[in-house]
Design a protein around this motif. Structure first.
Motif, PDB file in Angstrom:
ATOM      1  N   UNK A  34      47.978  42.555 -42.937  1.00 43.07           N
ATOM      2  CA  UNK A  34      48.051  42.459 -44.571  1.00 43.07           C
ATOM      3  C   UNK A  34      47.862  40.836 -44.710  1.00 43.07           C
ATOM      4  N   UNK A  35      48.040  39.976 -43.617  1.00 41.13           N
ATOM      5  CA  UNK A  35      47.758  38.739 -43.858  1.00 41.13           C
ATOM      6  C   UNK A  35      46.385  38.243 -44.227  1.00 41.13           C
ATOM      7  N   UNK A  36      46.337  37.000 -45.011  1.00 40.22           N
ATOM      8  CA  UNK A  36      45.142  36.497 -45.560  1.00 40.22           C
ATOM      9  C   UNK A  36      44.100  36.032 -44.309  1.00 40.22           C
ATOM     10  N   UNK A  37      44.896  35.457 -43.268  1.00 41.94           N
ATOM     11  CA  UNK A  37      44.112  34.882 -42.413  1.00 41.94           C
ATOM     12  C   UNK A  37      43.146  36.108 -41.404  1.00 41.94           C
ATOM     13  N   UNK A  38      41.841  35.930 -41.680  1.00 41.72           N
ATOM     14  CA  UNK A  38      40.854  36.888 -41.006  1.00 41.72           C
ATOM     15  C   UNK A  38      41.008  36.964 -39.659  1.00 41.72           C
ATOM     16  N   UNK A  39      41.469  35.955 -38.861  1.00 39.00           N
ATOM     17  CA  UNK A  39      41.476  36.025 -37.512  1.00 39.00           C
ATOM     18  C   UNK A  39      42.531  37.102 -37.129  1.00 39.00           C
ATOM     19  N   UNK A  40      43.857  36.864 -37.696  1.00 41.84           N
ATOM     20  CA  UNK A  40      44.936  37.780 -37.060  1.00 41.84           C
ATOM     21  C   UNK A  40      44.628  38.932 -37.765  1.00 41.84           C
ATOM     22  N   UNK A  41      43.990  39.311 -38.809  1.00 43.72           N
ATOM     23  CA  UNK A  41      43.418  40.625 -39.445  1.00 43.72           C
ATOM     24  C   UNK A  41      42.603  41.291 -38.455  1.00 43.72           C
ATOM     25  N   UNK A  42      41.812  40.604 -37.975  1.00 43.05           N
ATOM     26  CA  UNK A  42      40.959  41.284 -37.075  1.00 43.05           C
ATOM     27  C   UNK A  42      41.508  41.647 -35.639  1.00 43.05           C
ATOM     28  N   UNK A  43      42.345  40.878 -35.180  1.00 40.41           N
ATOM     29  CA  UNK A  43      42.795  41.280 -33.829  1.00 40.41           C
ATOM     30  C   UNK A  43      43.946  42.399 -33.963  1.00 40.41           C
ATOM     31  N   UNK A  44      44.643  42.560 -35.074  1.00 41.17           N
ATOM     32  CA  UNK A  44      45.587  43.528 -35.152  1.00 41.17           C
ATOM     33  C   UNK A  44      44.643  44.682 -35.440  1.00 41.17           C
ATOM     34  N   UNK A  45      43.459  44.727 -35.998  1.00 42.56           N
ATOM     35  CA  UNK A  45      42.705  45.968 -36.266  1.00 42.56           C
ATOM     36  C   UNK A  45      42.098  46.363 -35.045  1.00 42.56           C
ATOM     37  N   UNK A  46      41.673  45.210 -34.268  1.00 43.64           N
ATOM     38  CA  UNK A  46      41.106  45.719 -32.912  1.00 43.64           C
ATOM     39  C   UNK A  46      42.073  46.386 -32.106  1.00 43.64           C
ATOM     40  N   UNK A  47      43.322  45.807 -32.094  1.00 46.74           N
ATOM     41  CA  UNK A  47      44.374  46.422 -31.390  1.00 46.74           C
ATOM     42  C   UNK A  47      44.848  47.931 -31.790  1.00 46.74           C
ATOM     43  N   UNK A  48      44.883  48.318 -33.052  1.00 47.39           N
ATOM     44  CA  UNK A  48      45.157  49.639 -33.433  1.00 47.39           C
ATOM     45  C   UNK A  48      44.066  50.503 -33.204  1.00 47.39           C
ATOM     46  N   UNK A  49      42.912  50.092 -33.071  1.00 46.53           N
ATOM     47  CA  UNK A  49      41.567  50.753 -33.033  1.00 46.53           C
ATOM     48  C   UNK A  49      41.417  51.370 -31.642  1.00 46.53           C
ATOM     49  N   UNK A  50      41.811  50.180 -30.847  1.00 49.29           N
ATOM     50  CA  UNK A  50      41.682  50.636 -29.415  1.00 49.29           C
ATOM     51  C   UNK A  50      42.777  51.517 -28.852  1.00 49.29           C
ATOM     52  N   UNK A  51      43.811  51.246 -29.287  1.00 51.41           N
ATOM     53  CA  UNK A  51      44.840  52.134 -28.877  1.00 51.41           C
ATOM     54  C   UNK A  51      44.853  53.207 -29.218  1.00 51.41           C
TER      55      UNK A  51
END
Length: 229
Positions: free
Chosen positions: A40-57
Motif C-alpha cells: 500500500x506504500x506510494x513507493x513503486x519499488x517497494x510495491x513491485x517487490x511485494x507484488x512479485x513476492x506474493x505472486x511467486x509464492x
C-alpha cells in the motif's frame, strides 16, 4: 484409541507441531504486515517487490516451495562455510520448517492485511494526525484495531491452512505429529490406525483454534453495530 505404548511419542510429536505452527504464524504475520505496508506504500519499488513476492509464492505449490527453500538455504550455507573455511553447518529441521512455512504463508498474510488496511477509512487516520497523534499512536489506536476486524476472517482461514501445512515438514526430517505417527504405524503394522490418530489430533487443534478466533472476532468487534435483516 489404543496407542500401543506410543502415547508419549505421539504427545511429543503433537507438541512439536504446535510449536512449529505458532512460530511459523508469528513469522508469517510479521512478514505479512511488512509486505502489506509495502503493497500500500506510494513507493513503486517497494510495491513491485511485494507484488512479485506474493505472486511467486502463491503461484507455486507449498510442497515444492518448501523443498526449494530448504535445500537452497542449506546449499547457500554450505557455500558460505566452504568460502570461510569452516566446518559445514546443517540446518536444524525445526528451524528450517519455521522459516519455510513462515515465508510461504507470509505471502498470504500480506494480501490479507493489504485488504484490511485498505478497508479502514483514510479520513479516520487523517483525523488522528490532526489531533496530534504520532504515527505509532494512529496505528495502535485507530488503524490496527479496525484492520484486525477486517482481517480476522482471512487470518482464520490462513491459520487453518498453515496448521495443516505443518504436516509437510515431515519430508525434511522433522519429528512432527505426522512423522511419529508414520513411524509408530510402521513399527506396529497399524498405519491406518496411527494416521487416523494424527487426523483426530489435527481436528482437535483446529477446533480449539476456532474458539480462540471466535473470541478475537468478538474482541475486535466491540462497539460495532451488526446489520439487522
Amino acid at each position: 484409541m489404543m496407542l500401543h505404548g506410543y502415547g508419549a511419542v505421539i504427545a511429543g510429536g503433537t507438541w512439536q507441531t504446535v510449536k512449529l505452527a505458532l512460530l511459523s504464524l508469528l513469522l508469517a504475520v510479521l512478514i505479512g504486515l511488512l509486505g502489506a505496508s509495502a503493497r500500500v506504500a506510494r513507493h513503486k519499488g517497494l510495491n513491485r517487490i511485494a507484488a512479485l513476492y506474493t505472486t511467486l509464492i502463491r503461484g507455486v505449490p507449498d510442497l515444492v516451495l518448501m523443498l526449494l527453500l530448504f535445500y537452497s538455504i542449506q546449499m547457500w550455507l554450505n557455500q558460505l562455510t566452504d568460502y570461510a573455511g569452516i566446518s559445514q553447518i546443517d540446518i536444524d529441521p525445526f528451524v528450517a520448517g519455521v522459516l519455510t512455512i513462515g515465508v510461504i504463508y507470509g505471502a498470504y498474510f500480506t494480501e490479507t492485511f493489504r485488504g484490511a488496511f485498505q478497508s479502514v477509512p483514510a479520513g479516520q487516520l487523517e483525523a488522528g494526525v490532526s489531533v496530534g497523534m504520532t504515527g505509532w499512536q494512529v496505528f495502535r489506536r485507530i488503524l490496527f484495531p479496525q484492520m484486525m476486524r477486517f482481517a480476522l476472517p482471512g487470518i482464520a482461514n490462513n491459520w487453518q491452512v498453515l496448521v495443516k501445512a505443518t504436516a509437510l515438514v515431515s519430508l525434511i526430517g522433522l519429528t512432527d505429529l505426522v512423522k511419529v505417527a508414520q513411524d509408530a504405524g510402521k513399527s506396529t503394522f497399524s498405519m491406518f490406525h496411527f494416521i487416523l490418530v494424527a487426523a483426530v489430533i489435527y481436528l482437535a487443534l483446529t477446533s480449539a483454534s476456532n474458539l480462540v478466533l471466535i473470541w478475537l472476532g468478538k474482541r475486535y468487534s466491540l462497539g460495532v453495530r451488526e446489520a439487522k435483516l
